[in-house]
Motif scaffolding. Structure first.
Motif, mmCIF file in Angstrom:
data_model
loop_
_atom_site.group_PDB
_atom_site.id
_atom_site.type_symbol
_atom_site.label_atom_id
_atom_site.label_comp_id
_atom_site.label_asym_id
_atom_site.label_seq_id
_atom_site.Cartn_x
_atom_site.Cartn_y
_atom_site.Cartn_z
ATOM 1 N N ILE A 65 0.838 -1.196 0.000
ATOM 2 C CA ILE A 65 0.000 0.000 0.000
ATOM 3 C C ILE A 65 0.870 1.242 0.000
ATOM 4 C CG2 ILE A 65 -1.996 -1.066 1.107
ATOM 5 C CD1 ILE A 65 -1.003 0.230 3.729
ATOM 6 N N ASN A 66 0.300 2.322 -0.471
ATOM 7 C CA ASN A 66 0.981 3.609 -0.480
ATOM 8 C C ASN A 66 -0.025 4.640 0.024
ATOM 9 O OD1 ASN A 66 2.114 6.077 -1.082
ATOM 10 N ND2 ASN A 66 3.009 5.374 -3.003
ATOM 11 N N LEU A 67 0.219 5.122 1.221
ATOM 12 C CA LEU A 67 -0.735 6.058 1.810
ATOM 13 C C LEU A 67 -0.639 7.435 1.160
ATOM 14 C CD1 LEU A 67 -0.391 5.174 5.581
ATOM 15 C CD2 LEU A 67 -2.005 4.285 3.921
ATOM 16 N N ALA A 68 0.534 7.761 0.651
ATOM 17 C CA ALA A 68 0.708 9.081 0.057
ATOM 18 C C ALA A 68 0.003 9.165 -1.289
ATOM 19 C CB ALA A 68 2.198 9.377 -0.110
ATOM 20 N N LEU A 69 0.163 8.133 -2.093
ATOM 21 C CA LEU A 69 -0.495 8.082 -3.397
ATOM 22 C C LEU A 69 -1.310 6.794 -3.430
ATOM 23 C CD1 LEU A 69 2.605 9.126 -5.539
ATOM 24 C CD2 LEU A 69 0.660 10.554 -4.978
ATOM 25 N N PRO A 70 -2.497 6.819 -2.823
ATOM 26 C CA PRO A 70 -3.267 5.572 -2.668
ATOM 27 C C PRO A 70 -3.487 4.829 -3.988
ATOM 28 C CG PRO A 70 -4.295 7.336 -1.437
ATOM 29 C CD PRO A 70 -3.196 7.946 -2.247
ATOM 30 N N ASP B 25 -1.610 4.470 -6.373
ATOM 31 C CA ASP B 25 -0.420 3.770 -6.828
ATOM 32 C C ASP B 25 -0.095 2.555 -5.968
ATOM 33 O OD1 ASP B 25 -0.378 5.771 -8.604
ATOM 34 O OD2 ASP B 25 1.595 6.575 -8.090
ATOM 35 N N LEU C 144 0.257 -1.023 -4.741
ATOM 36 C CA LEU C 144 0.388 -2.255 -5.527
ATOM 37 C C LEU C 144 -0.893 -3.074 -5.449
ATOM 38 C CD1 LEU C 144 2.394 -3.763 -7.278
ATOM 39 C CD2 LEU C 144 3.145 -5.000 -5.270
ATOM 40 N N GLU D 158 -6.901 6.487 2.012
ATOM 41 C CA GLU D 158 -6.873 7.929 2.233
ATOM 42 C C GLU D 158 -7.093 8.278 3.698
ATOM 43 O OE1 GLU D 158 -8.161 9.676 -2.132
ATOM 44 O OE2 GLU D 158 -9.689 9.380 -0.617
ATOM 45 N N GLY E 182 -5.730 6.726 5.900
ATOM 46 C CA GLY E 182 -4.515 6.311 6.590
ATOM 47 C C GLY E 182 -4.500 4.834 6.920
#
Lengths: 884, 821
Positions: free
Chosen positions: B167-172, B174, B176, B208, B210
Motif C-alpha cells: 500500500i501507499n498512503l501518500a499516493l493511494p 499507486d 500495488l 486515504e 490512513g
C-alpha cells in the motif's frame, strides 16, 4: 587506457557525433575502404582472415574479429580498431608501420560519425552509456580529499511530487562523509542536510518509487533502486555533487528492492522479487551476471569495503556472498529464519545482518561461520545501517531504533512514538540517529542524550510554500522583535522611575537635614542674637531695678532718715530714685517683655527645629526601609533589563535569521529558477540534437531518394527497350522462319496434292495446326504492340519521377535555415518522394518483368509455331516418301 | 439514464405477457434503515402467481413515500437525504404494501472500517478464494485468510507484512494492491475490478483515511439475509433481483447486495451478475450462493420454459410421497413417466430390497397374480425376508467403516460389531436407538460392540467429522481451518461440536484387542485461531454463545454440567427431533437407495449450497420417519409403494433431461456385492470369502478390507472413509472387460452347469432360453429375441449345451442384467 569522460554527458556524445558528421561525412565506402585496401586487406581479406578478421566489406568490419567487435559507433577511443592503428593497443597495426595522421583521422571521424557505410547510411551509435567511475583503489575507505561531497545548488529544491499524506519509505542512506541523508519519497528522493535539517536537494525518480538507497564509498554517488511493483525495476546512479544522473541499469519486471554500488564503483548489484541477483558493469551499463540462487525475493544487497564481494539477502532468510567478477559464490550464510532486512559489512570479512526473525547476526565470510547471534528486536528487525564510524543502527517491530557501537554494544534506544519503524540510520558522524516510521514520519534524535532534535518531512514543501512561510516568519519575527523592544523600554522606564524614587528619598532626607540645620541655626541665632541680649538686657534692667530699688530704698531710708530739710533733697533724691526705679522698672518691664517675645520666638524656633528633626528622622526611617525594596527592585529591573535586552537581541537575531531564510530561499528560488532553466536548456539541447538528428536523417532520406532516382536513371530504359526490341525482332524472325516453313510446307503440300487424297486430309489436319500457329503469331504481334505501349508508360513514369526528383532537388536548394524551419514538411516530402520513387521504380520493374514475360511469351509462341511447322514437316516427309 | 430507459422498455414487455392470477406479493426487505450518507437500501418486489411462477415486479410497481423529502429513490434504491422516519407505499396489481423507512445521520460520513468495508472487497473480488491468495500458502508471497476468516491477520499482512510494497498512503492509487487488482501491472490473477468500481473506491477511501486498524468494538456480521428465498422463473431471459442484507452484532443492518459475491452452481439454468441480478437460462434448477463477509447464504431458482398449454396428467397417487413429488413436477411443468410393468417391478424390488434376483417361479407367480395390491404385498414379503436385513447391515457397515486395521481394529472387533448391527436390524430396533447406543456406548468393545464406534476412529476431530457426515449428512471438514465456504458452519461451530467428543476415554482391555470406552470427564478442544478452549455445542443448535432464535430473540445456554458425559448428551440430541437433520438424513439415505438419487445428492453432502431437490418431500419423509418412531421398515414400505418408485425408465418428452425430480425411474448399475451375488445365484455357483462359510453372499462380508478382484473392479466400498462416494457405480472399461473376458462369468456359467441341468431335465433348447431369460432378467424373451437366438441352436459341430451356455454367457453380459431398471 584513457576514455573520453566527457562523452558521458547526456547530449555530449550525440553532439560530438553530429559535429563530426556535419564537418565531413566520412563513409566506409568512400573514405575508409581505400585506406584499408592499401594497408590492411592483404591480411584481413575473406580468404586470409588473419585474427578471424575481414576488413574488405562494411558488414565484416562491423562483425569484428575473433575477439569481438572492433568498432564502437561514436566512441573512437573505445574502438579496438582505432586503438591498434593509433598504437595505443597491442597488436599495433599495420604491423610494419603506422598510418598517417590524416588516415588515422579518417578512421576516427568515421567511427565518431557513427560508422556510415555510404552517404545514404544512418549513423550507428553505441547506445550504452560509457561511464568511467573507477576510483583509485588506495583511496577506499578513506575520506576523499576536498570538501565533503554535498549537492551545492545543483539539485532542485522543489519537490517533484507533493501529496496530502506521507507514506512509509523503506529507502534511506546517509553519506559516509557528509552531513547528508537521502530518503526515498514519492517518485523522488529527498536529500536533507543532517546538520541544519534543511532540504539539500530533490532527485526525481519519475518512473517509480525508490525502494533502496546507497551512497558510494566516496559519498559522491547515490544509487537508487526501485521502480513499480510487478512492472518495472531498475537502479539509477546520481552524482550528488553535480546533480546529474549518470547511469541507469536494469529493466526488471518487478521492482528493485535492494541495490548497491561497489566501493570501487565498477559494479552495481541489485535484486528484487524475481529472486535474481543482477550485477551490472558501470563501465558499459551492461549486465554482467544474472545469478539464480536465492529461493525467495532478494531483499538486501551490500558491497564489501573493497568492492570485490557483494552480499545479498532474501525473504526466506538466506544470505549469499558473491564475487562481483566473475560472479561466483563465495559463501552462503544460513541461519536466519525470516526476511533479511539489512546487511552491512563490519570489516572486509565480517558481515552483519538483521532479519524479520528478530535476530541480528555476525558472520565471518572467510570461514563461513556465524560469529554471533542476538535478539535485536523482538517481533522482527526491519533495518540495519552502519555509519563510517562503525556505529550501527537497527530498527524493529518493537518500535525501537537501537544504536550499537562498533563493538556491538547497545548504546541507546530510541522509541518511535507513532507506529512501527521502517528504517533507521546513523548520521555520518554517528552523532545523530534518523528513523522513519510506517506513517512516513522522520525523526531525528541526538545520539548522545536520546532527545528528539527535530523531524524531516517526506513530503517537503515547495519553494513557493517555503518562501511564503519564510516571509510570514519574518513578519512574525519582526513583530516579536518589536514587542521585545517595547517590553525592554518598559523595563527601562521602570528603572528610571525607581531611580527617581531613590533620588527622591535622598532629596527628602537632605532637604530635611537642611531644615534641621536651618532651624537650629535660626534658633541659635535667635538665642544668640536676640535672646541672649534680651536676657542680658533683662538682667541688666533687673539689676538696674535692683539698683534702683536699692537706690530707692536707700533714698527712702535717706528720706526717712533725712531731716526734713534734707527731706526735699532726700525727697528729690527719693523721687529721683523712684523715677529711676520706675524707669528701671519700665526698662525691666520692657526688657522682660522683649525677652518674653524673644523667648516665644525661641520656643517657636525650637518647635520648628524639633519638627524638622522629626521630619528628618521620618525621612531617614523612610529611606532606611524603602532603600532595600528599591535596591531589590532595581536589581530585578537590572535583571529584567538584561533579559529583555537579550530578548531583543534574540528577536533581532531571529528576525535576521528569518530574513536570512528568506534571502536563502530567494537565492534558492533563483537557483531553482536557474535549475529549471538549466533543465529546460538541457532538454532543449536534447531536442535540438534530436532535431539535428532528424535533419540529418531527412538529409539522408533526401540523399537516398536522390540515389534511388539516380539508380532509377541508371537503369537504362533504352537498353531495356533495345532488349525488348531484340526480343521482339527475335519473335519476328521466328515468325518469318515459321512463315518460311509454312510456305515450304504449303509448297510441298501443293506439290504432293495431286498425289493422294488421304494425304490431303492429313494436310488439312495439319493445316489446323498451322492456323493455330498463325493465331499465336498474331497474339505475339499484339503483345509486341502492348509492350511498346508499356515502354511508353515507363517513359512517362520516368519523366514523372524525374519531375519529382527535380522538385526535391529544388527543395534541397532552399537555404539551410529554411530547411530547418520547414524541416517537417521537407522530411515528409522527401519521404513521400522517396516512397513514390521507390514505387515508381517498383512499378517500372514490374512492367519490365511483364514486358519481358510478354516478350518471352511471343518468342514462345513463335517457337511453338515453328515447332508445329516442324512437326507438320516431319509428318509430311514420310507421307511424301510413301506417296512418292 | 440507460437503466431508466431500459426499464421503460421492459415494463411494457412484462405487462404484455399473459395476465396471470396474482396470489402473493412480497416486498424485500420489510423495512429500510439508512444510517449515514452511505446508507442505501434496494427494494425488490416479488409476485407469485397461481401457476406457482414468480416474477420480479420491482420496476412495475408504483412507489410513494409519505415524506418524499427524506430520501432519494433511484433504480429502486433508497438513499438518504434528511433524518427522519417515513413510509414507502408500494402499489402493484391492486395490492398495497408498506415499508417503514428510517433515516439517521443522513449527512454524516460513515467511518471506514477494515473488516466491514475493505474485507468484503477481497471476497467480492475473489482475492481470498482458495485458488488465489486465500490458499494456505498464499499466492506469489501474498496470503489472505480464506474467504476472510481472519480480518486481523489480513490487516497486518496488507499493511505491515511487506513494508513499503502493498500500500501507499501518500499516493493511494499507486498502491500495488490496487495496481494488481485492476491489472495495471502484471497480476497472475488478472484484472479483478476497475478504477471506477466500488471495490476500488472503498480501498482508496480506506487508504486515504490512513489505512486505519479497526477499533475495538467494531461490530461483526452476525447474519446475512437473502431475498427472495425461492424463485420460479418462467422463460429464458426472465430476471430476478436478489437483495442481500447484513445484520451486525450491534443490531444495525446494511444493504450489501452490490458488495456480495454471487455464484451460481448451474450457469446453464441461471446466471447471476455482480449486482445480484439473476437471469434465467434453460429449464432446470440452480442454486445461487451469496457470500459476504464470512457468511454464505443461498437462494434457489427454478427455471421453467414458457408452456401456457401445460397440463399435468391425471396421475394416481399411492401415498403422500406421490403428492409431494407431483407438486414439484407440476411446478416445473414436467410430465412423469408411467408405471413399469410387473416383470420389471418384481426384478427391481428384489434387487433393491433384498439384493437377490427373483426365482423364475417367483416371477411367474407374481405376474400371474391378479390381485390389485400384489405389488405392496410383494414389498411386505420382501421386507420380512432376512436378506433385507443383510442389505442394510452392509450399508451401515460401510458408514461405520467396519474394516480391520493393523493393531487397532481386529477381525474379532469387526465380527462383533457387524453382528451387533445385524441384531439391531433383525430386532427392528428403531434407528434413533441404534444411533444412541453407538454414540453413547461405554465399556469394553467385546462386551458392548457398539463402542467400536470409538475404536474405529480415535482422532477427536475426525470422529466429529464422521459423526456429522454419517448421522447428519454433513461434511464439516472445511470448517476446521476456515468458516465453511458453502455452508453456514463457522470454525466456532466446528470446534464446539468437536468438543462433545473431547472427553472420550480409551484404555486397552484384558484382551489387548479390546478397548474400554469411558468418559474421562475432562478435556476440551482448542480453536486454532486464538487457541481458545471451546465450550461444547450441538451443531446448528443453541450453545453458550449468544445466538438469535427463530423469533429473533437472543438466547443462550447449553444444559450440560461439568463432568457429564458429553457423548450421552450428544447421542440424545443427535437422534432426536431436536436435531433437524437426523431424521431427514436417514430418510434421504433410504430414499437414495431405492430411487438411485437422493433428494439431497450426494446424501452426505447436506449444505445450504446443495439444497434438496424437493424440500417438502424430504421434510415429510423425515417427519413421518420420526413419527413412526424411526421405523425403518415402514419407511421402506412407503417408498416402495409409491408410484415414484414404480415408474418406468422410459422418459416422456418433458422429463427427458430431468434427473432430480423423480419423474422417471433411474437406470442403475447393480452394486458390486449384489452383482456378484446374483451372478452366483443365476449360475448356481458359490463363493468363498474370508471368515465366512462357503456359499455366503458377498453382501455378508464383514471386513471392508476383504475383497475380490471382481468386487474391487465393480467399486465395492473399502470402508476407509465414511463417504458415500466410496461405493462406485460408474461403469468403466475394466468392468466390461472383466465380464466379457474375466473368469467370473465364463467360469461360473460352466461351473454351475445350469444349462446342462436344464437339458438333462429334458427341456428343449427353446425352453432353456425362456428359462435363462426369466432367471436372469425376470422376463421371457421377446419373439424377435427368441427367433434370433434359436438361429444359433443346432449349428453344425456344436452341441446345444455349448450353444446355450454361450447364450447364457451372453445374457449375463447384457446390460439388462447388470443394470437395475
Amino acid at each position: 587506457m584513457t576514455r573520453n569522460l566527457k562523452s558521458i554527458a547526456l547530449t555530449g556524445a550525440l553532439l560530438t557525433g553530429l559535429q563530426a558528421q556535419a564537418a565531413d561525412k566520412v563513409t566506409y565506402e568512400d573514405h575508409v575502404l581505400p585506406i584499408l585496401r592499401n594497408a590492411c586487406l592483404k591480411c584481413h581479406n575473406p580468404d586470409k582472415m588473419k585474427a578471424d578478421l575481414d576488413l574488405s566489406t562494411f558488414n565484416a568490419v562491423i562483425k569484428g574479429s575473433g575477439t569481438g567487435e572492433i568498432v564502437a559507433g561514436g566512441d573512437a577511443d573505445n574502438s579496438f580498431l582505432y586503438q591498434v592503428i593509433t598504437h595505443a593497443e597491442e597488436p599495433t597495426m599495420p604491423p610494419n608501420g603506422k598510418l598517417s595522421d590524416k588516415e588515422i583521422e579518417v578512421f576516427k571521424n568515421w567511427i565518431v560519425g557513427g560508422l556510415l557505410e555510404n552517404t545514404g547510411s544512418k549513423a550507428v551509435m553505441a547506445d550504452k552509456p560509457k561511464v568511467d567511475l573507477t576510483i583509485d583503489p588506495d583511496s577506499l575507505g578513506k575520506r576523499p580529499e576536498g570538501p565533503a561531497p554535498m549537492p551545492v545548488e545543483v539539485l532542485s529544491l522543489d519537490p517533484f511530487v507533493r501529496t496530502e499524506r506521507t507514506s512509509i519509505s523503506t529507502a534511506i542512506a546517509v553519506s559516509p562523509w557528509a552531513p547528508l541523508v537521502a530518503i526515498g519519497g514519492q517518485r523522488q528522493v529527498i536529500l536533507y542536510n543532517t546538520d541544519n535539517l534543511k532540504v539539500a536537494g530533490i532527485i526525481p525518480f519519475p518512473k517509480g518509487y525508490p525502494h533502496s538507497l546507497n551512497f558510494s564509498a566516496t559519498g559522491k554517488l547515490l544509487v537508487i533502486g526501485g521502480g513499480r511493483g510487478a512492472n518495472l525495476g531498475f537502479s539509477t546512479v546520481w552524482d550528488v555533487t553535480k546533480g546529474e544522473q549518470i547511469l541507469t541499469v536494469g529493466e526488471d519486471l518487478d521492482v528493485v528492492l535492494a541495490t548497491d554500488i561497489s566501493a570501487d564503483q565498477r559494479y552495481i548489484a541489485h535484486g528484487g522479487p524475481d529472486r535474481l541477483v543482477r550485477i551490472f558493469s558501470t563501465d558499459t551499463g551492461e549486465m554482467l551476471h544474472k545469478i539464480k540462487k536465492h529461493t525467495d525475493w532478494v531483499t538486501a544487497m551490500r558491497f564489501g569495503p573493497k568492492g570485490k564481494y557483494v552480499a545479498s539477502g532474501d525473504r526466506a532468510g538466506g544470505i549469499h556472498v558473491w564475487e562481483a567478477e566473475p560472479g561466483g559464490r563465495v559463501a552462503s550464510l544460513m541461519g536466519h529464519r525470516g526476511r533479511i532486512t539489512g546487511l552491512e559489512w563490519v570489516s572486509t570479512n565480517v558481515v552483519a545482518s538483521v532479519s524479520e526473525d528478530g535476530t541480528g547476526k555476525l558472520w565471518n565470510i572467510d570461514e563461513v561461520t556465524q560469529l554471533k547471534s542476538w535478539t535485536a528486536h523482538s517481533g522482527g528487525a526491519s533495518g540495519l545501517r552502519r555509519a563510517q564510524t562503525g556505529d550501527l543502527v537497527t530498527v524493529g517491530r518493537n518500535r525501537r531504533a537501537t544504536l550499537w557501537d562498533a563493538g556491538g554494544t547497545a548504546k541507546r534506544s530510541f522509541t518511535f512514538p507513532g507506529d512501527i519503524p521502517a528504517t533507521g540510520v546513523p548520521t555520518h558522524d554517528a552523532k545523530r540517529v534518523i528513523g522513519t516510521d510506517w506513517t512516513g514520519q522522520v525523526y531525528v534524535w541526538n545520539a548522545a542524550d536520546g532527545q528528539e532534535i527535530g523531524r524531516l518531512s517526506l513530503n517537503p514543501a515547495t519553494m513557493a510554500e517555503q518562501f511564503a512561510a519564510a516571509q510570514k516568519n519574518v513578519e512574525v519575527k519582526a513583530a516579536a522583535a518589536q514587542a521585545a523592544e517595547v517590553a525592554y523600554k518598559a523595563v527601562l522606564d521602570q528603572i528610571a522611575k525607581a531611580k527617581a524614587d531613590q533620588a527622591a528619598f535622598t532629596a527628602a532626607v537632605t532637604m530635611r537635614q537642611k531644615a534641621v540645620t536651618d532651624s537650629k541655626e535660626a534658633l541659635d541665632k535667635l538665642v544668640a542674637e536676640k535672646q541672649k541680649p534680651a536676657q542680658a538686657k533683662a538682667a541688666t534692667s533687673a539689676k538696674t531695678v535692683e539698683v534702683a530699688t536699692a537706690a530707692k530704698a536707700t533714698a527712702d531710708k535717706a528720706l526717712a532718715a533725712a531731716a526734713e530739710a534734707d527731706k526735699p533733697a532726700a525727697q528729690a533724691k527719693t523721687e529721683a530714685a523712684v523715677k529711676m526705679l520706675n524707669d528701671a522698672q519700665a526698662a525691666k518691664n520692657s526688657a522682660d517683655k522683649a525677652l518674653a517675645t524673644i523667648n516665644t520666638q525661641v520656643t517657636q524656633a525650637g518647635t520648628i527645629h524639633a519638627a524638622a528633626n522629626k521630619s528628618l528622622a521620618e525621612a531617614q526611617t523612610k529611606q532606611k526601609t524603602g532603600q532595600p525594596v528599591l535596591t531589590k527592585r532595581l536589581a530585578d529591573l537590572a535583571k529584567a533589563n538584561s533579559a529583555e535586552q537579550a530578548k531583543v537581541t534574540a528577536a533581532g537575531a531571529a528576525l535576521t535569521s528569518a530574513q536570512e531564510d528568506v534571502d536563502h530561499l530567494r537565492l534558492s528560488k533563483t537557483f531553482a529558477a536557474l535549475y529549471t532553466v538549466r533543465r529546460e536548456v538541457s532538454s532543449q539541447d536534447a531536442e535540438l540534437s534530436q532535431l539535428k538528428a532528424e535533419s540529418e536523417s531527412a538529409q539522408t532520406a533526401l540523399t537516398n531518394a536522390k540515389a534511388a532516382l539516380a539508380a532509377a536513371q541508371k537503369r537504362d530504359l533504352g537498353a531495356v527497350k533495345t532488349a525488348l526490341q531484340a526480343k521482339v525482332s527475335g519473335a519476328q524472325n521466328a515468325k518469318a522462319k515459321a512463315d518460311e516453313a509454312l510456305a515450304a510446307a504449303q509448297a510441298e503440300v501443293a506439290k504432293e496434292k495431286t498425289k493422294v487424297v488421304e494425304a490431303q486430309k492429313l494436310v488439312a489436319t495439319r493445316e489446323a495446326g498451322m492456323k493455330q500457329a498463325q493465331t499465336n503469331l498474331q497474339t505475339a504481334q499484339t503483345a509486341e504492340a502492348k509492350t511498346k505501349a508499356a515502354a511508353k508508360v515507363e517513359a512517362d513514369k520516368l519523366a514523372s519521377a524525374q519531375k519529382q526528383y527535380n522538385d526535391i532537388a529544388a527543395v534541397e536548394l532552399v537555404p539551410v535555415q529554411t530547411i530547418d524551419r520547414a524541416l517537417g514538411i521537407s522530411v515528409t516530402q522527401a519521404l513521400i518522394a522517396k516512397e513514390n520513387a521507390a514505387k515508381a521504380l517498383q512499378s517500372i520493374e514490374r512492367e519490365l518483368v511483364t514486358a519481358e514475360k510478354a516478350a518471352t511469351g511471343t518468342a514462345a509462341a513463335a517457337k511453338a509455331a515453328q515447332d508445329a511447322a516442324a512437326k507438320v514437316k516431319v509428318a509430311m516427309t514420310p507421307l511424301a516418301a510413301a506417296l512418292s | 439514464m440507460k437503466k431508466i430507459f431500459l426499464s421503460l422498455l421492459t415494463a411494457p414487455l412484462l405487462l404484455s405477457a399473459a395476465p396471470k392470477d396474482l396470489v402473493d406479493l412480497q416486498v424485500y426487505p420489510k423495512d429500510a434503515h439508512l444510517v449515514t450518507l452511505r446508507g442505501k437500501q434496494q427494494i425488490m418486489l416479488q409476485a407469485k402467481f397461481a401457476d406457482s411462477t414468480t416474477r420480479d415486479v420491482s420496476k412495475d410497481a408504483k412507489y410513494t413515500f409519505a415524506n418524499p423529502a427524506l430520501v432519494k429513490f433511484e433504480d429502486n434504491i433508497i438513499k438518504p437525504v434528511t433524518d427522519g422516519e417515513t413510509e414507502l407505499k408500494i402499489e402493484f396489481g391492486g395490492r398495497t404494501l408498506t415499508v417503514p423507512v428510517k433515516v439517521e445521520k443522513a449527512t454524516e460520513e460513515r467511518p471506514i472500517r477494515f473488516s466491514l468495508d475493505v474485507m468484503p472487497t477481497f471476497t467480492k473480488g475473489g482475492c481470498n478464494a482458495g485458488s488465489c491468495h486465500g490458499s494456505a500458502s498464499g499466492k506469489d508471497g501474498f496470503a489472505l485468510s480464506l474467504f476472510g476468516f481472519d480480518p486481523n491477520g489480513d490487516y497486518n499482512r496488507i499493511t505491515r507484512e511487506n513494508l513499503g510494497r502493498r500500500i501507499n498512503l501518500a499516493l493511494p492509487h499507486d498502491s500495488l494492491l490496487l495496481e494488481k487488482g485492476t491489472g495495471r501491472v502484471t497480476h497472475t490473477g488478472g484484472k479483478l475490478f476497475g478504477n471506477e468500481s466500488s471495490l476500488y473506491k472503498t480501498i482508496v477511501r480506506w487508504l486515504e483515511a490512513g489505512a486505519p486498524r479497526d477499533s475495538a468494538g467494531t461490530p461483526k456480521v452476525m447474519d446475512l439475509e437473502i431475498h427472495p428465498q425461492q424463485s420460479v422463473l418462467e422463460g429464458e431471459g426472465s430476471q430476478q433481483q436478489i437483495i442481500v442484507r447484513a445484520v451486525y452484532s450491534d443490531g444495525s443492518t446494511r444493504d450489501v447486495t452490490h458488495e456480495t459475491m454471487f455464484l451460481t452452481n448451474n450457469d446453464v439454468t441461471t446466471t447471476v451478475d455482480g449486482k445480484g441480478m439473476m437471469t434465467a437460462g434453460t429449464r432446470g434448477e440452480a442454486f445461487i450462493m451469496a457470500r459476504y463477509d464470512q457468511i454464505t447464504v443461498g437462494t434457489q431458482v427454478l427455471v421453467i420454459p414458457e408452456m401456457p398449454d401445460f397440463k399435468f396428467p391425471n396421475e394416481p397417487e399411492a401415498n403422500y410421497i406421490d403428492t409431494l413429488v407431483h407438486n414439484k413436477l407440476k411446478k416445473i411443468r414436467i410430465t412423469p413417466s408411467g408405471v413399469c410393468d410387473d416383470n420389471t417391478f418384481v426384478r427391481r424390488a428384489y434387487l433393491d430390497i433384498i439384493g437377490v434376483l427373483p426365482t423364475p417361479e417367483a416371477v411367474k407367480a407374481f405376474v400371474a397374480d391378479k390381485s390389485p395390491d400384489k405389488r405392496s404385498k410383494l414389498v411386505d414379503e420382501l421386507i420380512a425376508r432376512p436378506e433385507f436385513v443383510r442389505m442394510w447391515v452392509m450399508k451401515w457397515a460401510e458408514l461405520l467403516q467396519i474394516r480391520t486395521q493393523n493393531n487397532q481394529f481386529y477381525y474379532k472387533n469387526a465380527v462383533l460389531y457387524f453382528e451387533w448391527l445385524r441384531e439391531q436390524f433383525e430386532q427392528d430396533q428403531p434407528m434413533d436407538k441404534i444411533v444412541q447406543e453407538l454414540l453413547g456406548a461405554r465399556g469394553g468393545t467385546f462386551s458392548n460392540p457398539a463402542g467400536n464406534f470409538y475404536q474405529v476412529e480415535r482422532d477427536t476431530l475426525k470422529l466429529t467429522e464422521n459423526a456429522a457426515q454419517i448421522f447428519m449428512g454433513m461434511r464439516i471438514q472445511c470448517a476446521q481451518c476456515h468458516n465453511h465456504p458453502f455452508d453456514r458452519w463457522t470454525m466456532d461451530d466446528y470446534y464446539s461440536f468437536a468438543s462433545l467428543f473431547a472427553q472420550v476415554g480409551r484404555k486397552t482391555g484384558e484382551d489387548n484387542r479390546e478397548t474400554i470406552i469411558y468418559n474421562r470427564g475432562s478435556g476440551g478442544v482448542r480453536h486454532i485461531v486464538g487457541n481458545r478452549d471451546m465450550p461444547p455445542k450441538f451443531l446448528g443448535a443453541d450453545g453458550p454463545e449468544i445466538r438469535k432464535d427463530a423469533n429473533g430473540k437472543m438466547v443462550s445456554g447449553f444444559p450440560l454440567k461439568d463432568g457429564a458425559d458429553r457423548r450421552v448428551a450428544l447421542a440424545e440430541w443427535l437422534a432426536s427431533p431436536q436435531n433437524p437433520f437426523f431424521a431427514k438424513n436417514m430418510a434421504n439415505i433410504v430414499w437414495a437407495h431405492f430411487l438411485g438419487q437422493g433428494i439431497v445428492e450426494p446424501v452426505d453432502d447436506v449444505r445450504i449450497s446443495n439444497p434438496p431437490s424437493n424440500p417438502e418431500l424430504l421434510e415429510e419423509l423425515g417427519k413421518r420417519f420420526q413419527e413412526s418412531d424411526y421405523n425403518f421398515k415402514q419407511l421402506v414400505r412407503e417408498i416402495c409403494n409409491s408410484r415414484a418408485y414404480q415408474r418406468s425408465v422410459q422418459s416422456t418428452e418433458s422429463n427427458q433431461s430431468d434427473t432430480r425430480n423423480f419423474a422417471k425411474s433411474t437406470i442403475r448399475r447393480v452394486r458390486a456385492e449384489v452383482l456378484l451375488d446374483i451372478i452366483s445365484q443365476v449360475t448356481d455357483t458359490q463363493n468363498k470369502f474370508r471368515g465366512l462359510p462357503n456359499g455366503s453372499s458377498a453382501v455378508e462380508i464383514v471386513d471392508g478390507g476383504t475383497s475380490t478382484f471382481f468386487l474391487t473392479t465393480f467399486g465395492r466400498a473399502t470402508r476407509t472413509t465414511v463417504c458415500s462416494c466410496e461405493v462406485a457405480l460408474e461403469p468403466n472399461l475394466s468392468q466390461a472387460l472383466h465380464l466379457l473376458n474375466g473368469d467370473t462369468v465364463n467360469t461360473k456359467c460352466s461351473q454351475g452347469g445350469v444349462v446342462r441341468k436344464l437339458l438333462q431335465a429334458g427341456k428343449k433348447a427353446e425352453d432353456v432360453i425362456d428359462e435363462l431369460y426369466i432367471r436372469c432378467l425376470a422376463r421371457k424373451p421377446t419373439e424377435t429375441e427368441k427367433t434370433k437366438l434359436m438361429a444359433f441352436v443346432g449349428e453344425e459341430g456344436r452341441t446345444d449345451e455349448d450353444v446355450l451356455n454361450d447364450l447364457f454367457w451372453a445374457v449375463l453380459n447384457s446390460k439388462e442384467f447388470i443394470f437395475n431398471h
